[in-house]
Design an enzyme around this catalytic site. Structure first.
Site, short mmCIF file in Angstrom:
data_model
loop_
_atom_site.label_atom_id
_atom_site.label_comp_id
_atom_site.label_asym_id
_atom_site.label_seq_id
_atom_site.Cartn_x
_atom_site.Cartn_y
_atom_site.Cartn_z
N ILE A 131 -44.37 39.33 -5.18
CA ILE A 131 -44.16 40.72 -5.64
C ILE A 131 -45.33 41.58 -5.19
CG2 ILE A 131 -43.70 42.21 -7.62
CD1 ILE A 131 -43.19 39.64 -9.27
N LYS A 200 -54.45 35.63 -14.12
CA LYS A 200 -53.73 36.75 -13.47
C LYS A 200 -53.99 38.06 -14.19
CE LYS A 200 -50.29 33.62 -11.52
NZ LYS A 200 -49.05 32.88 -11.82
N1 HSE Z 1 -47.65 27.70 -11.95
C1 HSE Z 1 -47.49 29.08 -11.56
C2 HSE Z 1 -46.24 29.64 -12.25
C3 HSE Z 1 -47.39 29.18 -10.07
O1 HSE Z 1 -45.46 28.87 -12.81
O2 HSE Z 1 -46.06 30.85 -12.25
C4 HSE Z 1 -47.64 30.54 -9.51
O3 HSE Z 1 -48.92 31.03 -9.78
#
Ligand code: HSE
Length: 399
Positions: A131, A200
């Site tokens: 994205i 994130k």
């Molecule tokens: N383990 C992560 C998820 C992978 O399930 O979103 C992507 O960062």
């Protein structure tokens, strides 16, 4: 000819190489030059791969080759990704990464080094996989006052919650299913405990506030405590439960957190199902915008990585956001919202005495939504109910 090196030939690294070869016409048209994948660094050999002759095992081969202008770091983990990134930037090579852990921990240093060496450090793939969300926030909407950025930032947990809601599966059964489908890691703690989402939201929060927090400073809860009874109660009042990363940027210091939230079924984030991710930005005068798509996987992540490469090839030195290290975060104890609680059925009188005027949910348990209260108030009330013989079965914040 633009010579690049890829560090790590796993799912993402091979996805990047495949995209560059399979979409060569589009890549050359957009980037304005042929790309030569000169080296791929990995511990393993890949004798059957069409890229077998590019595999190297020594990072110095890449570092000491002045013809390599860009290094794509898709190894994951903090080390040696940190050391390789510093060395590459100091050798005046641009670096692109999908590695949220190293970005969340060291982005301030990498961005400074990139400026010092007149190269780029880009990390579009680190949040939301395919994205486009980092570039739009940095390049398109910063003229707004960004009040909040929040999102479903982990596909594995969203898949598990979707299974619990749509099929009535228990957390455990839904997790096994996610592992069988290859979404969850063999050790799924980083997903289900909210650690991946915390990295994130650390990155998104840095874009919005220009301050890089440590992911360890962020209040982080996962989805392991969510019960099917909570799912049923949420459905009774037309809500969904989603694991959200939130950065609320409305005071001197932001509230930044990862936790499950109950949200109204007609909100945009409630509709994001399965392994999909979404990031919603609340801004003035823009209003709400949402970025939605596949948050993981070889193809989507490679799209974001190669998109960064295209930007470097088209525009040369692209300035990243200016970000400085900070520990200024609003104390989570004062974070206020409405809350869902569940107690055993016989707790109704204690609940009324302790929580006051709540909205009861028609349920087999004593489930209800409170008025707005802070974390510290909620903690006191939980303590008081527990002292009266009723420990809460669940506590989920309401968005
Ligand atoms: N383990 C992560 C998820 C992978 O399930 O979103 C992507 O960062």
């Amino acid at each position: 000819m633009t010579n690049i090196a890829i560090l790590g030939f796993g799912v993402v690294g091979s996805g990047v190489a495949d995209l560059i070869v399979k979409n060569n016409e589009e890549v050359v048209n957009f980037g304005g030059d042929e790309i030569n994948i000169k080296y791929i660094l990995d511990l393993r050999d890949f004798p059957d791969s069409p890229f077998a002759d590019r595999i190297v095992h020594d990072f110095n081969v890449i570092l000491n080759d002045p013809t390599v202008s860009t290094v794509i770091e898709v190894m994951g983990g903090s080390h040696p990704a940190y050391e390789f990134t510093v060395a590459a930037l100091n050798a005046k090579k641009s670096v692109i990464t999908s590695n949220k852990e190293v970005v969340a921990n060291f982005a301030d240093e990498f961005l400074r080094l990139a400026v010092k060496n007149s190269v780029c450090y880009r990390f579009e793939a680190a949040v939301g996989g395919g994205i486009p969300v980092i570039s739009p926030i940095i390049e398109c909407i910063r003229q707004n006052k960004i009040r909040e950025v929040r999102g479903i930032l982990n596909g594995t947990t969203n898949y598990i919650l979707t299974k619990m809601f749509s099929f009535g599966e228990s957390f455990k059964a839904a997790l096994s299913d996610a592992q069988a489908k290859g979404y969850a890691e063999r050790n799924p703690d980083a997903d289900i405990l909210g650690i991946d989402a915390a990295r994130k939201i650390t990155i998104l929060s840095a874009l919005v506030t220009e301050k890089l927090l440590s992911p360890d400073d962020i209040h982080t809860e996962g989805i392991t405590e969510i019960r099917l009874a909570d799912v049923t109660a949420a459905e009774k009042i037309g809500c969904k439960i989603k694991l959200l990363g939130r950065c609320i940027n409305d005071g001197d210091a932001p509230y930044v957190m990862v936790a499950p939230f109950m949200l109204s079924g007609d909100s945009a984030l409630a509709d994001v199902s399965g392994v999909y991710n979404a990031v919603e930005v609340v801004a003035e005068p823009l209003g709400n915008v949402m970025f939605y798509g596949r948050g993981a996987g070889a193809g989507p992540t490679a799209s974001a990585v190669v998109g960064d490469l295209m930007q470097i090839m088209r525009h040369g030195e692209t300035r990243g956001p200016e970000v400085e290290r900070s520990s200024a975060i609003a104390p989570f104890d004062s974070f206020s919202c409405r809350r869902y609680f569940a107690f055993e059925r016989s707790a109704a009188e204690t609940v009324k005495a302790t929580f006051g005027d709540v909205d009861f949910i028609d349920s087999d348990e004593c489930a209800f939504i409170t008025p707005v209260m802070s974390e510290s108030e909620a903690r006191e009330k939980k303590k008081s109910a527990t002292a009266s013989g009723f420990a809460p079965l669940s506590h989920i914040r309401v968005l």
